[in-house]
Design a protein around this motif. Structure first.
Motif, PDB file in Angstrom:
ATOM      1  N   GLU A 174       9.934   1.343  -9.829  1.00  0.00           N
ATOM      2  CA  GLU A 174      10.604   2.572  -9.967  1.00  0.00           C
ATOM      3  C   GLU A 174      10.170   3.601  -9.164  1.00  0.00           C
ATOM      4  O   GLU A 174      10.896   4.200  -8.364  1.00  0.00           O
ATOM      5  CB  GLU A 174      11.230   3.102 -11.113  1.00  0.00           C
ATOM      6  CG  GLU A 174      12.400   2.215 -12.062  1.00  0.00           C
ATOM      7  CD  GLU A 174      12.491   2.930 -13.261  1.00  0.00           C
ATOM      8  OE1 GLU A 174      11.899   3.969 -13.925  1.00  0.00           O
ATOM      9  OE2 GLU A 174      13.547   2.123 -14.007  1.00  0.00           O
ATOM     10  N   PRO A 175       8.898   3.881  -9.161  1.00  0.00           N
ATOM     11  CA  PRO A 175       8.233   5.019  -8.343  1.00  0.00           C
ATOM     12  C   PRO A 175       8.152   5.102  -7.181  1.00  0.00           C
ATOM     13  O   PRO A 175       7.778   5.869  -6.385  1.00  0.00           O
ATOM     14  CB  PRO A 175       6.907   5.303  -9.343  1.00  0.00           C
ATOM     15  CG  PRO A 175       6.888   4.636 -10.331  1.00  0.00           C
ATOM     16  CD  PRO A 175       7.947   3.364 -10.171  1.00  0.00           C
ATOM     17  N   ILE A 176       8.372   3.603  -6.628  1.00  0.00           N
ATOM     18  CA  ILE A 176       7.897   3.401  -5.143  1.00  0.00           C
ATOM     19  C   ILE A 176       9.425   3.228  -4.179  1.00  0.00           C
ATOM     20  O   ILE A 176      10.224   2.439  -4.701  1.00  0.00           O
ATOM     21  CB  ILE A 176       7.135   2.123  -5.107  1.00  0.00           C
ATOM     22  CG1 ILE A 176       5.993   2.279  -5.874  1.00  0.00           C
ATOM     23  CG2 ILE A 176       6.754   1.774  -3.695  1.00  0.00           C
ATOM     24  CD1 ILE A 176       5.009   3.373  -5.488  1.00  0.00           C
ATOM     25  N   PRO A 177       9.356   3.917  -3.181  1.00  0.00           N
ATOM     26  CA  PRO A 177      10.622   3.920  -2.280  1.00  0.00           C
ATOM     27  C   PRO A 177      10.593   2.379  -1.870  1.00  0.00           C
ATOM     28  O   PRO A 177      10.029   1.716  -1.740  1.00  0.00           O
ATOM     29  CB  PRO A 177      10.319   4.754  -1.123  1.00  0.00           C
ATOM     30  CG  PRO A 177       9.335   5.625  -1.646  1.00  0.00           C
ATOM     31  CD  PRO A 177       8.368   4.966  -2.770  1.00  0.00           C
ATOM     32  N   VAL A 178      12.231   2.120  -1.784  1.00  0.00           N
ATOM     33  CA  VAL A 178      12.215   0.620  -1.414  1.00  0.00           C
ATOM     34  C   VAL A 178      11.687  -0.046  -0.015  1.00  0.00           C
ATOM     35  O   VAL A 178      11.126  -1.174  -0.075  1.00  0.00           O
ATOM     36  CB  VAL A 178      13.937   0.283  -1.113  1.00  0.00           C
ATOM     37  CG1 VAL A 178      14.240  -0.958  -0.795  1.00  0.00           C
ATOM     38  CG2 VAL A 178      14.683   0.753  -2.326  1.00  0.00           C
ATOM     39  N   GLU A 179      11.659   1.060   0.793  1.00  0.00           N
ATOM     40  CA  GLU A 179      11.035   0.578   2.193  1.00  0.00           C
ATOM     41  C   GLU A 179       9.459   0.484   2.041  1.00  0.00           C
ATOM     42  O   GLU A 179       8.950   0.001   3.077  1.00  0.00           O
ATOM     43  CB  GLU A 179      11.203   1.794   3.178  1.00  0.00           C
ATOM     44  CG  GLU A 179      10.751   3.224   2.783  1.00  0.00           C
ATOM     45  CD  GLU A 179      11.722   4.137   1.972  1.00  0.00           C
ATOM     46  OE1 GLU A 179      11.403   5.130   1.858  1.00  0.00           O
ATOM     47  OE2 GLU A 179      12.582   3.458   1.561  1.00  0.00           O
ATOM     48  N   GLU A 180       8.672   0.903   0.969  1.00  0.00           N
ATOM     49  CA  GLU A 180       7.444   0.573   0.562  1.00  0.00           C
ATOM     50  C   GLU A 180       6.790  -0.188  -0.138  1.00  0.00           C
ATOM     51  O   GLU A 180       6.039  -0.777  -0.534  1.00  0.00           O
ATOM     52  CB  GLU A 180       6.591   1.981   0.216  1.00  0.00           C
ATOM     53  CG  GLU A 180       6.675   3.099   1.355  1.00  0.00           C
ATOM     54  CD  GLU A 180       5.898   4.155   0.761  1.00  0.00           C
ATOM     55  OE1 GLU A 180       4.659   4.143   0.407  1.00  0.00           O
ATOM     56  OE2 GLU A 180       6.555   5.554   0.766  1.00  0.00           O
ATOM     57  N   ARG A 181       7.925  -1.073  -0.764  1.00  0.00           N
ATOM     58  CA  ARG A 181       7.817  -2.223  -1.755  1.00  0.00           C
ATOM     59  C   ARG A 181       7.212  -3.447  -1.522  1.00  0.00           C
ATOM     60  O   ARG A 181       6.867  -4.191  -1.897  1.00  0.00           O
ATOM     61  CB  ARG A 181       9.024  -2.346  -2.596  1.00  0.00           C
ATOM     62  CG  ARG A 181       9.450  -1.158  -3.550  1.00  0.00           C
ATOM     63  CD  ARG A 181      10.760  -1.644  -4.234  1.00  0.00           C
ATOM     64  NE  ARG A 181      11.247  -0.110  -4.859  1.00  0.00           N
ATOM     65  CZ  ARG A 181      12.205  -0.211  -5.669  1.00  0.00           C
ATOM     66  NH1 ARG A 181      12.971  -1.244  -5.740  1.00  0.00           N
ATOM     67  NH2 ARG A 181      12.458   1.231  -6.280  1.00  0.00           N
ATOM     68  N   GLY A 182       7.174  -3.578  -0.030  1.00  0.00           N
ATOM     69  CA  GLY A 182       6.305  -4.714   0.644  1.00  0.00           C
ATOM     70  C   GLY A 182       5.035  -4.731   0.510  1.00  0.00           C
ATOM     71  O   GLY A 182       4.220  -5.839   0.540  1.00  0.00           O
ATOM     72  N   ASP A 183       4.327  -3.700   0.068  1.00  0.00           N
ATOM     73  CA  ASP A 183       3.005  -3.669  -0.194  1.00  0.00           C
ATOM     74  C   ASP A 183       2.690  -2.381  -1.477  1.00  0.00           C
ATOM     75  O   ASP A 183       2.606  -1.535  -1.075  1.00  0.00           O
ATOM     76  CB  ASP A 183       2.139  -3.153   0.932  1.00  0.00           C
ATOM     77  CG  ASP A 183       0.760  -3.162   0.931  1.00  0.00           C
ATOM     78  OD1 ASP A 183       0.084  -3.473  -0.388  1.00  0.00           O
ATOM     79  OD2 ASP A 183       0.088  -3.041   1.888  1.00  0.00           O
ATOM     80  N   MET A 184       2.874  -3.145  -2.453  1.00  0.00           N
ATOM     81  CA  MET A 184       2.852  -2.285  -3.799  1.00  0.00           C
ATOM     82  C   MET A 184       1.532  -1.579  -4.016  1.00  0.00           C
ATOM     83  O   MET A 184       1.626  -0.286  -4.434  1.00  0.00           O
ATOM     84  CB  MET A 184       3.315  -3.180  -5.114  1.00  0.00           C
ATOM     85  CG  MET A 184       4.837  -3.555  -5.062  1.00  0.00           C
ATOM     86  SD  MET A 184       5.821  -1.952  -5.029  1.00  0.00           S
ATOM     87  CE  MET A 184       5.684  -1.632  -6.642  1.00  0.00           C
ATOM     88  N   MET A 185       0.578  -2.592  -3.721  1.00  0.00           N
ATOM     89  CA  MET A 185      -0.879  -1.906  -4.025  1.00  0.00           C
ATOM     90  C   MET A 185      -1.203  -0.671  -3.251  1.00  0.00           C
ATOM     91  O   MET A 185      -1.694   0.289  -3.547  1.00  0.00           O
ATOM     92  CB  MET A 185      -2.004  -3.167  -3.943  1.00  0.00           C
ATOM     93  CG  MET A 185      -1.780  -4.001  -4.971  1.00  0.00           C
ATOM     94  SD  MET A 185      -3.217  -5.222  -4.741  1.00  0.00           S
ATOM     95  CE  MET A 185      -2.293  -6.508  -3.738  1.00  0.00           C
ATOM     96  N   SER A 186      -0.573  -0.905  -1.895  1.00  0.00           N
ATOM     97  CA  SER A 186      -1.202   0.241  -1.045  1.00  0.00           C
ATOM     98  C   SER A 186      -0.047   1.470  -1.481  1.00  0.00           C
ATOM     99  O   SER A 186      -0.340   2.708  -1.247  1.00  0.00           O
ATOM    100  CB  SER A 186      -0.716  -0.034   0.306  1.00  0.00           C
ATOM    101  OG  SER A 186      -1.874  -1.124   0.694  1.00  0.00           O
ATOM    102  N   ALA A 187       1.078   1.292  -1.631  1.00  0.00           N
ATOM    103  CA  ALA A 187       1.953   2.574  -2.172  1.00  0.00           C
ATOM    104  C   ALA A 187       1.508   3.118  -3.197  1.00  0.00           C
ATOM    105  O   ALA A 187       1.505   4.416  -3.531  1.00  0.00           O
ATOM    106  CB  ALA A 187       3.353   1.823  -2.364  1.00  0.00           C
ATOM    107  N   TYR A 188       0.932   2.251  -4.320  1.00  0.00           N
ATOM    108  CA  TYR A 188       0.530   2.930  -5.534  1.00  0.00           C
ATOM    109  C   TYR A 188      -0.845   3.743  -5.149  1.00  0.00           C
ATOM    110  O   TYR A 188      -1.118   4.789  -5.771  1.00  0.00           O
ATOM    111  CB  TYR A 188       0.147   2.001  -6.519  1.00  0.00           C
ATOM    112  CG  TYR A 188       1.517   1.881  -7.694  1.00  0.00           C
ATOM    113  CD1 TYR A 188       1.530   2.782  -8.779  1.00  0.00           C
ATOM    114  CD2 TYR A 188       2.386   0.960  -7.475  1.00  0.00           C
ATOM    115  CE1 TYR A 188       2.738   2.832  -9.549  1.00  0.00           C
ATOM    116  CE2 TYR A 188       3.600   0.651  -8.358  1.00  0.00           C
ATOM    117  CZ  TYR A 188       3.414   1.700  -9.397  1.00  0.00           C
ATOM    118  OH  TYR A 188       4.733   1.931 -10.202  1.00  0.00           O
TER     119      TYR A 188
END
Length: 261
Positions: free
Chosen positions: A216-230
């Protein structure tokens, strides 16, 4: 051929008893993992099967506690309880960043063990809280060794679970002559494929409801790399976003740490 033949023994033990644990030492060595730096081997030397404990050992208080300066930035908290002349064992908590608690003292028989707990850099009572500067695995290994020297302990048992198992193995590989035994649970070796399975795709299929909350907190376009996004948000300047991501990350980790059947 199975490259890790001890796994069959572990699975067989688990099927024959209600509760089991493994003790890994470097005294009789052939099968578990080798240290490239020291050419020493660590192997499963004993696999015990007993009746399950009805609960933890009674609550106890430390007879010694304090803070130890380990760098120009970090001061770590430590405590000692149990038998002052007993078998020394150090408890390495998970996380990273989980910190220790009073129940962590209760895994060990206080009549037999000299129980040492420490909060790793940035965790628990250690200061500064949540500081990532000068906070690597090698820094933590050095802190453990500094504490051992401070307490005048020659060798000790090293106990760790989850991230604590990773740190325990890393410490034992670096300082094999200071480890009498390893007691590990929830072993997680922090390999890239393990991280991807847990934080990107794999565990998501086991806990789909929790996974949706994690996304939920991560935009769809960034979900390909969840660790970096977080990471970007947890170390960012937006406090509201940082708190929301910290809560979502912690909820995912805590919710997936066990399976209730």
């Amino acid at each position: 051929m199975d490259p890790w033949p001890w796994r069959h023994q572990l699975r067989q033990s688990a099927s024959n008893c209600n509760w089991s644990f493994d003790i890994l030492t470097h005294d009789s060595a052939d099968r578990f993992a080798s240290s490239r730096s020291s050419n020493r081997c660590f192997s499963m030397s004993q696999l015990s099967c007993t009746k399950p404990l009805k609960g933890l050992y009674p609550e106890i208080q430390p007879y010694l506690s304090g803070f130890m300066q380990v760098s120009g930035i970090h001061t770590i908290y430590y405590e000692v309880c149990g038998n002052p002349k007993g078998e020394p064992v150090i408890f390495l908590h998970g996380g990273p960043g989980g910190g220790t608690g009073m129940n962590d003292r209760r895994f060990f028989d206080p009549a037999h063990y000299k129980i040492i707990l420490m909060d790793q850099r940035g965790a628990g009572k250690s200061r500064p809280v949540a500081c990532l500067t000068e906070n690597t695995t090698q820094h933590l290994i050095a802190d453990i060794e500094q504490l051992r020297e401070k307490l005048a302990i020659d060798k000790w048992v090293v106990f760790g679970g989850s991230w604590g198992s990773t740190l325990s193995l890393s410490y034992a590989i670096t300082h094999p002559d200071r480890v009498k035994a390893l007691m590990l649970r929830g072993i997680f070796t922090l390999r890239r494929k393990e991280l991807l399975w847990f934080y990107q795709e794999g565990a998501s299929f086991l806990f789909p409801d929790l996974w949706e909350k994690y996304l939920e907190p991560i935009p769809v376009e960034e979900r390909g790399d969840m660790m970096s996004a977080y990471y970007k948000r947890l170390t960012g300047d937006n406090l509201a976003e940082r708190d929301a991501c910290a809560s979502a990350w912690a909820t995912w980790e805590m919710g997936t740490s066990k399976i209730n059947i």
